[in-house]
Design a protein around this motif. Structure first.
Motif, mmCIF file in Angstrom:
data_model
loop_
_atom_site.group_PDB
_atom_site.id
_atom_site.type_symbol
_atom_site.label_atom_id
_atom_site.label_comp_id
_atom_site.label_asym_id
_atom_site.label_seq_id
_atom_site.Cartn_x
_atom_site.Cartn_y
_atom_site.Cartn_z
ATOM 1 N N THR A 1 8.403 10.369 -4.263
ATOM 2 C CA THR A 1 7.977 9.242 -4.717
ATOM 3 C C THR A 1 6.565 9.661 -5.428
ATOM 4 O O THR A 1 5.735 10.259 -4.903
ATOM 5 C CB THR A 1 7.570 8.354 -3.401
ATOM 6 O OG1 THR A 1 8.849 8.247 -2.725
ATOM 7 C CG2 THR A 1 6.883 7.052 -3.991
ATOM 8 N N TYR B 1 8.042 4.838 -8.490
ATOM 9 C CA TYR B 1 6.846 5.021 -8.177
ATOM 10 C C TYR B 1 6.162 4.061 -7.143
ATOM 11 O O TYR B 1 6.737 2.538 -7.369
ATOM 12 C CB TYR B 1 5.723 5.198 -9.060
ATOM 13 C CG TYR B 1 5.509 4.399 -10.174
ATOM 14 C CD1 TYR B 1 4.831 3.235 -10.034
ATOM 15 C CD2 TYR B 1 6.268 4.469 -11.541
ATOM 16 C CE1 TYR B 1 4.760 2.046 -11.173
ATOM 17 C CE2 TYR B 1 5.981 3.534 -12.735
ATOM 18 C CZ TYR B 1 5.224 2.453 -12.395
ATOM 19 O OH TYR B 1 5.076 1.532 -13.346
ATOM 20 N N ARG B 2 5.125 4.165 -6.460
ATOM 21 C CA ARG B 2 4.734 2.989 -5.577
ATOM 22 C C ARG B 2 2.973 3.063 -5.826
ATOM 23 O O ARG B 2 2.512 4.156 -5.896
ATOM 24 C CB ARG B 2 5.030 3.618 -4.185
ATOM 25 C CG ARG B 2 4.608 2.469 -3.071
ATOM 26 C CD ARG B 2 5.171 2.998 -1.845
ATOM 27 N NE ARG B 2 6.627 2.917 -1.707
ATOM 28 C CZ ARG B 2 7.380 3.056 -0.722
ATOM 29 N NH1 ARG B 2 6.821 3.306 0.445
ATOM 30 N NH2 ARG B 2 8.578 2.927 -0.819
ATOM 31 N N TYR C 1 5.213 9.112 9.573
ATOM 32 C CA TYR C 1 5.474 9.409 8.268
ATOM 33 C C TYR C 1 5.923 7.986 7.490
ATOM 34 O O TYR C 1 7.040 7.330 7.582
ATOM 35 C CB TYR C 1 6.682 10.431 7.998
ATOM 36 C CG TYR C 1 6.294 11.735 8.755
ATOM 37 C CD1 TYR C 1 7.210 12.222 9.689
ATOM 38 C CD2 TYR C 1 5.340 12.539 8.333
ATOM 39 C CE1 TYR C 1 6.773 13.324 10.388
ATOM 40 C CE2 TYR C 1 4.813 13.814 9.026
ATOM 41 C CZ TYR C 1 5.730 14.255 10.005
ATOM 42 O OH TYR C 1 5.498 15.479 10.607
ATOM 43 N N GLU C 2 5.009 7.671 6.671
ATOM 44 C CA GLU C 2 5.409 6.320 5.735
ATOM 45 C C GLU C 2 6.250 6.877 4.612
ATOM 46 O O GLU C 2 7.079 5.819 4.200
ATOM 47 C CB GLU C 2 4.083 5.828 5.190
ATOM 48 C CG GLU C 2 3.118 5.274 6.182
ATOM 49 C CD GLU C 2 2.139 4.415 5.692
ATOM 50 O OE1 GLU C 2 2.276 3.968 4.435
ATOM 51 O OE2 GLU C 2 1.155 4.082 6.574
ATOM 52 N N GLU C 3 6.026 8.125 4.406
ATOM 53 C CA GLU C 3 6.956 8.777 3.028
ATOM 54 C C GLU C 3 7.611 9.943 3.733
ATOM 55 O O GLU C 3 6.701 10.707 4.341
ATOM 56 C CB GLU C 3 6.166 8.723 2.063
ATOM 57 C CG GLU C 3 5.763 7.510 1.309
ATOM 58 C CD GLU C 3 6.594 6.597 0.736
ATOM 59 O OE1 GLU C 3 7.782 7.117 0.739
ATOM 60 O OE2 GLU C 3 6.366 5.428 0.424
ATOM 61 N N ASP C 4 8.471 10.324 3.268
ATOM 62 C CA ASP C 4 9.068 11.901 3.340
ATOM 63 C C ASP C 4 8.587 12.743 2.377
ATOM 64 O O ASP C 4 8.169 13.932 2.886
ATOM 65 C CB ASP C 4 10.644 11.953 3.146
ATOM 66 C CG ASP C 4 11.220 13.288 3.406
ATOM 67 O OD1 ASP C 4 11.109 13.661 4.349
ATOM 68 O OD2 ASP C 4 11.770 13.656 2.254
ATOM 69 N N CYS C 5 8.168 12.335 1.026
ATOM 70 C CA CYS C 5 7.939 13.179 0.127
ATOM 71 C C CYS C 5 7.107 12.499 -1.038
ATOM 72 O O CYS C 5 7.743 11.463 -1.364
ATOM 73 C CB CYS C 5 9.119 14.031 -0.684
ATOM 74 S SG CYS C 5 8.499 15.435 -1.752
ATOM 75 N N VAL C 6 5.793 12.777 -1.225
ATOM 76 C CA VAL C 6 5.070 11.963 -2.018
ATOM 77 C C VAL C 6 4.305 13.008 -3.076
ATOM 78 O O VAL C 6 3.871 13.916 -2.743
ATOM 79 C CB VAL C 6 3.979 11.211 -1.314
ATOM 80 C CG1 VAL C 6 2.998 10.748 -2.225
ATOM 81 C CG2 VAL C 6 4.829 10.058 -0.740
ATOM 82 N N VAL D 1 2.282 11.858 5.091
ATOM 83 C CA VAL D 1 3.398 12.142 4.531
ATOM 84 C C VAL D 1 4.115 13.357 4.877
ATOM 85 O O VAL D 1 3.329 14.492 5.317
ATOM 86 C CB VAL D 1 3.243 12.373 2.902
ATOM 87 C CG1 VAL D 1 4.153 12.861 2.239
ATOM 88 C CG2 VAL D 1 2.372 11.235 2.477
ATOM 89 N N ARG E 1 -2.263 7.053 4.438
ATOM 90 C CA ARG E 1 -0.766 7.437 4.371
ATOM 91 C C ARG E 1 -0.573 8.861 4.785
ATOM 92 O O ARG E 1 -1.171 9.875 4.595
ATOM 93 C CB ARG E 1 -0.414 7.264 2.911
ATOM 94 C CG ARG E 1 1.359 7.438 2.922
ATOM 95 C CD ARG E 1 1.722 6.586 1.645
ATOM 96 N NE ARG E 1 1.554 5.357 1.723
ATOM 97 C CZ ARG E 1 1.793 4.481 0.638
ATOM 98 N NH1 ARG E 1 2.746 4.905 -0.319
ATOM 99 N NH2 ARG E 1 1.881 3.357 0.762
ATOM 100 N N LEU F 1 2.969 8.454 -6.459
ATOM 101 C CA LEU F 1 1.969 7.383 -5.924
ATOM 102 C C LEU F 1 0.925 7.158 -7.107
ATOM 103 O O LEU F 1 0.344 8.190 -7.710
ATOM 104 C CB LEU F 1 1.464 8.038 -4.711
ATOM 105 C CG LEU F 1 0.540 7.239 -3.937
ATOM 106 C CD1 LEU F 1 1.398 5.839 -3.443
ATOM 107 C CD2 LEU F 1 -0.334 7.731 -2.843
#
Length: 396
Positions: A185, A210-211, A144-149, A220, A218, A187
């Motif tokens: 996050t 933001y990213r 998981y690159e992010e937990d929440c996107v 998530v 990715r 995106l």
């Protein structure tokens, strides 16, 4: 090219089976989210009925375009173990099914591909879908690159579509945050355009939140996806337009942006002419007799603005003080949203009479005056004496 050829020569039944197996329609993803209690709705909108539009000479405009709408009820869902793939950030479920809601297509409602029994679907539409499917075998993200996107990436270059289709999604993001207590996050596109960065900032989205999207896969843990209410109109085939308006979504954008500008700019004094003379495009819709037009407008108290030279916040401040908004058909006219109760005068080229800005005017009860102009090499040739007569008739 490969995708188009495959769509053209593969049997229809085979393509249909592939689509049904490898995709989730809006209805399917809503049903799955409801089963998991991972969907959050906001209030249903009233039907929208657009009144018929006429020019000052009595010509009826926009025939063939839809005039009655039943907006979809806005929602936001949470997809567990989701994947985001490719330059346009297409979303895939944990079962590697493409989520159609994440694909923006003015060509066709891709949800209809799930029920195509009696439907003629052009090969180009199947090609759109197949190109997305080709990505599903390229997952390489092992964790998981992010937990929440929350993806907010527009594949469309237009400022108009960013304002009316993507900024309203921030309302759903805030609704999700209130309901869950989570802060995703956001995106955004790689190297965000100025109006993207500036509008997010004015809406209250901290740049640290933001990213930028890197155009690769990715993975998530919680992928937060809102409804996409596409607002596209087809000039050559009006009856095939895909337009799902959200008046409350536009009202949210209008209120949020106006609440974050400096006070004292809402007196309704500006007479704004939106110039397209510096637009770099083969379809620039500039005014061929621009000098004569500017000379006329000066007599009526108009000031000419090149919106590309203003920040997003400066544009909101300018239009919040607008009494009259005038300009050739183009994305800058969407800023009428930030005005109180303007008169909107749209210069329409004879070859492109689409009601994007009439729809907004009508939904917000703004007075709207269309002026159809002849063209030369794609640019408008404004009838100056006729325009003077129209402005006088309007009491300007």
């Amino acid at each position: 090219m490969f995708a188009y050829r495959a769509a053209r020569f593969l049997p229809n039944k085979l393509i249909t089976a592939l689509i049904n197996r490898r995709s989730l329609s809006r209805e399917e993803v809503q049903r799955l989210a409801e089963q998991r209690e991972a969907i959050w709705y906001i209030e249903e909108e009233d039907p929208i009925e657009i009144s018929q539009c006429y020019t000052g000479t009595g010509e009826r405009l926009f025939d063939g375009y839809p005039m009655e709408f039943s907006p979809a009820r806005p929602f936001v869902i949470e997809i567990e173990d989701g994947h985001i793939v490719g330059p346009n950030a297409v979303v895939f479920s944990e079962d590697h099914q493409v989520v159609i809601e994440s694909i923006r297509s003015e060509e066709f409602d891709l949800n209809l591909l799930k029920r195509p029994d009696d439907l003629h679907v052009p090969p180009s539409v199947f090609a759109i879908f197949i190109r997305r499917l080709l990505n599903i075998y390229s997952y390489t993200a092992p964790y998981y690159e992010e937990d929440c996107v929350f993806p907010l990436i527009s594949p469309d270059a237009s400022y108009y579509h960013w304002v009316v289709e993507y900024l309203p999604k921030l309302r759903l993001l805030e609704h999700y945050e209130r309901q869950t207590g989570r802060t995703p996050t956001v995106l955004v596109e790689s190297q965000p355009r100025d109006f993207v960065r500036q509008s997010l900032h004015l809406a209250g989205v901290d740049p640290l939140r933001y990213r930028e999207w890197t155009n690769v896969e990715r993975r998530v843990k919680r992928l937060v996806l809102p409804i996409h209410q596409l607002q596209g109109l087809k000039n050559r085939a009006p009856h095939r337009s895909r337009y799902d308006p959200s008046r409350t979504g536009l009202e949210w954008v209008r209120t949020r942006m106006r609440s974050n500008i400096s006070d004292g700019n809402t007196g309704g004094k500006e007479r704004i002419y939106v110039s397209r003379q510096k637009v770099q495009s083969s379809r620039s819709r500039k005014v061929a007799n621009y000098d004569a037009l500017v000379e006329l407008l000066r007599d009526y108290g108009f000031t000419t603005y090149v919106l590309e030279e203003l920040t997003f916040e400066e544009q909101v401040e300018l239009f919040a003080d607008a009494d009259i908004v005038m300009g050739p058909h183009g994305a800058g006219l969407v800023n009428m949203l930030f005005a109180n109760d303007p008169l909107v005068i749209e210069l329409l080229p004879e070859y492109k009479k689409t009601p994007y800005f009439y729809y907004i005017s009508d939904m917000f009860d703004f007075e709207y005056e269309p002026i159809v102009s002849s063209t030369t090499d794609g640019d408008l040739l404004v009838d100056i004496p006729d325009l003077r007569s129209r402005l006088n008739a309007l009491g300007i």
